[in-house]
Structure formats: structure tokens, C-alpha cells
Motif scaffolding. Sequence first.
Motif, PDB file in Angstrom:
ATOM      1  N   ALA A  55     -57.733 -69.909  50.107  1.00 55.63           N
ATOM      2  CA  ALA A  55     -57.083 -69.110  51.138  1.00 55.63           C
ATOM      3  C   ALA A  55     -57.971 -69.021  52.375  1.00 55.63           C
ATOM      4  O   ALA A  55     -59.179 -69.270  52.321  1.00 55.63           O
ATOM      5  N   LEU A  56     -57.371 -68.646  53.489  1.00 53.93           N
ATOM      6  CA  LEU A  56     -58.106 -68.436  54.728  1.00 53.93           C
ATOM      7  C   LEU A  56     -58.912 -67.148  54.645  1.00 53.93           C
ATOM      8  O   LEU A  56     -58.560 -66.227  53.898  1.00 53.93           O
ATOM      9  N   LYS A  57     -59.966 -67.086  55.415  1.00 54.25           N
ATOM     10  CA  LYS A  57     -60.756 -65.855  55.504  1.00 54.25           C
ATOM     11  C   LYS A  57     -59.919 -64.808  56.233  1.00 54.25           C
ATOM     12  O   LYS A  57     -59.323 -65.086  57.274  1.00 54.25           O
ATOM     13  N   THR A  58     -59.862 -63.592  55.675  1.00 51.32           N
ATOM     14  CA  THR A  58     -59.082 -62.516  56.281  1.00 51.32           C
ATOM     15  C   THR A  58     -60.016 -61.430  56.820  1.00 51.32           C
ATOM     16  O   THR A  58     -61.181 -61.349  56.434  1.00 51.32           O
ATOM     17  N   HIS A  59     -59.467 -60.602  57.699  1.00 56.96           N
ATOM     18  CA  HIS A  59     -60.234 -59.543  58.346  1.00 56.96           C
ATOM     19  C   HIS A  59     -59.409 -58.262  58.366  1.00 56.96           C
ATOM     20  O   HIS A  59     -58.177 -58.322  58.492  1.00 56.96           O
ATOM     21  N   PRO A  60     -60.063 -57.108  58.305  1.00 58.35           N
ATOM     22  CA  PRO A  60     -59.334 -55.849  58.435  1.00 58.35           C
ATOM     23  C   PRO A  60     -58.682 -55.763  59.822  1.00 58.35           C
ATOM     24  O   PRO A  60     -59.290 -56.144  60.826  1.00 58.35           O
ATOM     25  N   VAL A  61     -57.457 -55.276  59.861  1.00 57.89           N
ATOM     26  CA  VAL A  61     -56.724 -55.164  61.127  1.00 57.89           C
ATOM     27  C   VAL A  61     -55.892 -53.889  61.090  1.00 57.89           C
ATOM     28  O   VAL A  61     -55.461 -53.450  60.027  1.00 57.89           O
ATOM     29  N   ARG A  62     -55.695 -53.307  62.273  1.00 60.74           N
ATOM     30  CA  ARG A  62     -54.909 -52.070  62.362  1.00 60.74           C
ATOM     31  C   ARG A  62     -54.346 -51.925  63.766  1.00 60.74           C
ATOM     32  O   ARG A  62     -54.784 -52.594  64.706  1.00 60.74           O
TER      33      ARG A  62
END
Length: 134
Positions: free
Chosen positions: A117-124
Motif C-alpha cells: 500500500a501507499l504511505k498514508t498520513h494523518p489528515v483533517r
Amino acid sequence: MDRRTFVTWVGMGWLASCLPVALAACSSTTEDGFHIVGSAADLDQKGQLTYRRFGAETVVVVRDPNQSETLFAVTPKCTHQGCDLQWQSDQKAFVCPCHGARFNADGKVAKGPAGEALKTHPVRIQDDSVQVKV
């Protein structure tokens, strides 16, 4: 030391001491380390927001095609051979132009040859600004 040299050194010292303050003022980083990448209206209009910073990885923010309240932020680099991915809103996927790999909006592999999977990041979204933590 002559006057010109002295004034040059004092000026350079002043500039060097002001640089960190100027960089902090230009930065759109919140106290808890999130970077403002745009507004919710920008995201809805463009379909994606891209965060690029010198020396840091690129991050793309998209809405979940199945649940618009949910956002995903991923690093758009194919895990197969590192090609740059493009978000294709009509396909609801990140697509690799090199070998045809596809990734869902959440970064999970939808079609190989990529296996990770792709690297994910916290988002809001906070106060109408889309924020991501890199």
C-alpha cells in the motif's frame, strides 16, 4: 576593521537572526505539526490537494469516493518501482503510468504489480482548512 566591513557583518548577523522568525511566519504549520494544504472548498473544486515542501515528500489529499466526509492523504509514489502516481477521479484511484498499478483512495493496492500500500498520513479538516501531518 573599517566601517564598511563592520556594517556588512552587523547586517549579515541581523539577517541571520531574523531568518528563523521569517521562515516560521511564512510556514502554515499548526502547533500540533499539521500543515495547512488548502481549504475544503479548494478540495471540492479541484478534487485533490497537493502538499509539496522542499526536501519533504509530496502528499496528495482526496476525499473518500464512497464517504465524502472522510479524507485520505497519501504519498503518491508507486510501491512497485517508485513512479509518480496520478489521482484519476473518474476511476476513483491513483494510477501508475509506468506499469498500470492502481491504488484506492486510501492507498491500498487495487491492482498489481505493486504489492504494498501507499504511505498514508494523518489528515483533517479544521475551521474549513484541510490539514495534513507529514
